[in-house]
Design a protein around this motif. Structure first.
Motif, short mmCIF file in Angstrom:
data_model
loop_
_atom_site.label_atom_id
_atom_site.label_comp_id
_atom_site.label_asym_id
_atom_site.label_seq_id
_atom_site.Cartn_x
_atom_site.Cartn_y
_atom_site.Cartn_z
N VAL A 268 -2.93 -12.54 19.90
CA VAL A 268 -2.08 -13.56 20.53
C VAL A 268 -0.68 -13.00 20.78
O VAL A 268 -0.10 -13.17 21.86
N GLN A 269 -0.12 -12.32 19.77
CA GLN A 269 1.21 -11.73 19.92
C GLN A 269 1.22 -10.65 20.99
O GLN A 269 2.17 -10.53 21.76
N THR A 270 0.15 -9.84 21.03
CA THR A 270 0.06 -8.77 22.03
C THR A 270 0.08 -9.33 23.44
O THR A 270 0.80 -8.83 24.32
N VAL A 271 -0.70 -10.37 23.68
CA VAL A 271 -0.74 -11.00 25.01
C VAL A 271 0.63 -11.57 25.36
O VAL A 271 1.10 -11.43 26.50
N ALA A 272 1.30 -12.21 24.39
CA ALA A 272 2.64 -12.78 24.65
C ALA A 272 3.63 -11.69 25.03
O ALA A 272 4.43 -11.86 25.96
N VAL A 273 3.60 -10.56 24.33
CA VAL A 273 4.51 -9.45 24.64
C VAL A 273 4.19 -8.87 26.01
O VAL A 273 5.11 -8.57 26.80
N MET A 274 2.92 -8.71 26.33
CA MET A 274 2.54 -8.13 27.62
C MET A 274 2.96 -9.03 28.78
O MET A 274 3.44 -8.55 29.82
N VAL A 275 2.80 -10.34 28.61
CA VAL A 275 3.21 -11.28 29.66
C VAL A 275 4.72 -11.24 29.85
O VAL A 275 5.23 -11.20 30.98
N THR A 276 5.47 -11.26 28.73
CA THR A 276 6.93 -11.22 28.81
C THR A 276 7.40 -9.91 29.43
O THR A 276 8.33 -9.89 30.25
N SER A 277 6.77 -8.80 29.04
CA SER A 277 7.13 -7.50 29.61
C SER A 277 6.89 -7.49 31.12
O SER A 277 7.69 -6.94 31.89
N TYR A 278 5.80 -8.10 31.54
CA TYR A 278 5.52 -8.17 32.98
C TYR A 278 6.60 -8.96 33.71
O TYR A 278 7.05 -8.56 34.79
N LEU A 279 7.03 -10.07 33.12
CA LEU A 279 8.08 -10.89 33.74
C LEU A 279 9.41 -10.15 33.78
O LEU A 279 10.25 -10.42 34.66
N LEU A 280 9.61 -9.21 32.86
CA LEU A 280 10.85 -8.43 32.83
C LEU A 280 10.77 -7.17 33.69
O LEU A 280 11.71 -6.38 33.71
N GLY A 281 9.66 -6.99 34.37
CA GLY A 281 9.53 -5.83 35.25
C GLY A 281 8.82 -4.66 34.62
O GLY A 281 8.86 -3.55 35.17
N GLY A 282 8.17 -4.88 33.47
CA GLY A 282 7.49 -3.77 32.79
C GLY A 282 6.11 -3.48 33.32
O GLY A 282 5.51 -2.47 32.94
N GLY A 283 5.58 -4.36 34.17
CA GLY A 283 4.25 -4.13 34.73
C GLY A 283 3.14 -4.41 33.72
O GLY A 283 3.38 -4.89 32.61
#
Length: 286
Positions: free
Chosen positions: A137-152
């Protein structure tokens, strides 16, 4: 004339398959932990908010880093995502022994040990499953936030491999935490170990800065830090949609390591931990 006495249906014994019983009791113990989490949702909320704060704050801190500081065409959000994913999973798995330690101190663990369980290792399996679910759950949250910040985002295959790497790390760290739980005298000592180990391993890894940016002595430490062997493969998957098992993911002082090589080392590290705590767990749970 002899007569046969037939037992009533409710007195007939039914014997379930041991594997089915093990699954049932493991799920029951896992469900207990999930109910505890439901009653204290702040634990889950804090476990999600903290890595997101790290991602946002550190991303803002280095957003004006010189072009090419990390590598050509890579921004800090892309670089940092892998480190935050791994550190979050690592921290959660290192805390896996705390619920078992509190059960031990409050006497609940003794009740489990005298209960007619098929295998007492279902206690260990339940803790591992619970921490794995939280980490995902934490991994998915970090990946989504990273995507929104431009991390892809990594590709589909890369995404599933990232999940596999996280689960591999969680397995080893959860085993270590449970081994410490049955070895240390109480939760104060366990918390002390967690506090001493947590941040030093973060800063002595490649989570926040590239290996080439570090002084030689820190490069050596980061190159043997197990977190680096999870961070660099995930970072490689983020930055290379055409990833290959033989692709170089980390240039250590003693040579280059491929994606497959890093995962092999991480797997051997897990095996070493499990072997080292196996006797302690067997002695306490048998």
């Amino acid at each position: 004339m002899s007569s046969t006495v037939t037992s009533p249906p409710w007195q007939l014994e039914t014997t379930a398959h041991p594997t089915a019983e093990l699954i049932q009791e493991t799920w029951a113990l896992t469900r207990r932990l999930l109910i505890q989490l439901q009653r204290r949702p702040s634990t889950l909320v804090a476990g999600i908010i903290q890595p997101l704060m790290w991602l946002i704050l550190f991303g803002a801190l280095f957003q004006n880093a010189p072009s090419g500081f990390f590598s050509d065409g890579v921004n800090y959000a892309q670089f940092l995502s892998a480190g935050i994913i791994v550190f979050t999973a690592f921290s959660g798995a290192l805390n896996a022994g705390l619920p078992v330690m509190f059960d031990r101190e409050f006497g609940f663990l003794n009740r489990f040990l005298v209960a007619p369980l098929v295998s007492r290792f279902s206690i260990v399996l339940a803790s591992t499953i619970f921490i794995t679910l939280l980490s995902l759950v934490q991994t998915v949250a970090v990946m989504v936030t990273s995507y929104l910040l431009g991390g892809g985002l990594p590709g589909v295959g890369g995404f599933f491999l990232v999940v596999g790497i996280v689960m591999l790390l969680v397995l080893g760290m959860t085993a270590l935490s449970l081994g410490l739980t049955f070895t240390l005298p109480g939760h104060v000592e366990l918390l002390a170990v967690i506090f001493v180990v947590n941040l030093p391993l973060l800063f002595a890894s490649t989570a926040l800065a590239p290996l080439a940016f570090m002084p030689k002595w820190l490069q050596t430490i980061a190159s043997i830090n197990p977190l680096s062997y999870a961070i660099e493969p995930i970072r490689y998957l983020y930055l290379h949609s055409d990833w290959q098992w033989s692709g170089t993911v980390m240039a250590t002082p003693w040579g280059n390591l491929s994606l497959g090589g890093c995962l092999l080392i991480l797997t051997l590290f897990d095996g070493l931990i499990i072997l080292s705590v196996r006797k302690s767990l067997h002695r306490k749970l048998s």
